[in-house]
Design a protein around this motif. Sequence first.
Motif, short mmCIF file in Angstrom:
data_model
loop_
_atom_site.label_atom_id
_atom_site.label_comp_id
_atom_site.label_asym_id
_atom_site.label_seq_id
_atom_site.Cartn_x
_atom_site.Cartn_y
_atom_site.Cartn_z
N HIS A 1 0.77 -1.24 0.00
CA HIS A 1 0.00 0.00 0.00
C HIS A 1 0.81 1.30 0.00
N HIS B 1 0.93 3.69 -3.07
CA HIS B 1 -0.16 3.28 -3.96
C HIS B 1 -1.47 3.91 -3.47
N GLU B 2 -1.67 5.15 -3.81
CA GLU B 2 -2.92 5.82 -3.47
C GLU B 2 -3.92 5.65 -4.61
#
Length: 375
Positions: free
Chosen positions: A9, A12-13
């Motif tokens: 994550h 990784h928006e």
Amino acid sequence: MKIETKAIHLGHEVDPLTGAIAAPLHLSTTFEREADGSYPRGHIYTRLSNPNRDALEKCLAGLEGGEGAVAFASGLAAIMNVFQALSPNDHVIASQDLYHGTTHILQDILEPWGLQVSFVDVTDLDQLEGAIQENTKIIYFETPSNPLLKITDISRVAAIAHRIGALCVCDNTWPTPILQRPLELGADIVVHSTTKYFGGHSDVLGGAVISKVKDAFFDRIRMLQQIGGAVPAPFDCWLVLRGIQTLCCRMKNHSESAFAIAKFLDKHPNVEKVYYPGLANHPGHDIVLKQMSQFGGMLSFQIKGDKEEALAFTGRLRIIRRATSLGGVESLIEHRASIEGPQSKTPDNLLRFSVGLENVDDLLTDLDEALTKKE
């Protein structure tokens, strides 16, 4: 978050414009300026910053537990910029057993520029202490080292560095932060060739510097990145960031297979010596048990015989490929002395083996057949 979650994550928006889960790719070299001359979206020119590079650097810093990361176009560019952040007449203590490209940087580029360098066995703390000078600014090493897999006690070396006001810099490319946490063990800076396990697929070149704190030295490395321009392309950053999402499961598999292979080779009658820290007979085994969670996917071994026999052995392999580099999904083997050149101190019958993600039984069969079926 646990590191497995961070790897998936961090950086990784969800794209706010489209809702895309996969990171968008920003190839633009330049970014729009407002009428008042400002850049409210944070980017001016892609040599200075880029959304994909920002995302990668955020992820790398988070994985290693540092305050900041600086991404580069290659691992050697990252290493080069750490030493370039010093001044002429500063002194560096470097490990004798290093990736040969790092040794070239120090001897052929930076010593003529004015940097003073002492190469010592940093696993021998008495040797390390004896090399200290008043102007020592960095103690630099890899652990496990390339290609002999020597193990350096990170905590003890960091304590020595800090006692004399120097920085402890650790190349963590082989273990990655999944298996080893140098910043938590006292190191100040970690360097990586992101080409290797971070990318993981032998298709992207890159490097990185991660600093425990954002201090003046970190700021100087950032300046050298931006002004010197050795920056990764947006797509390179995108590929490395994608590779990191599977890093945890890949490192587990690499390590388990390498351990099984090391034990097999260690008992084979046609193998002279195996270098793998997971073996109880490895001189750094006790230290590794303290500072690594697994033993990694890299090993070296010496064939019984000379250079010609070592090369002939690689020619009999069917699955394991003869190629430079490491950390990809495919297993790679390499005769190191011929790559390192005439100055190499690596034994002529030594082969470095990057264990891939193939079925370990297939790899063991390939090795056994090549070792026993001599032409």
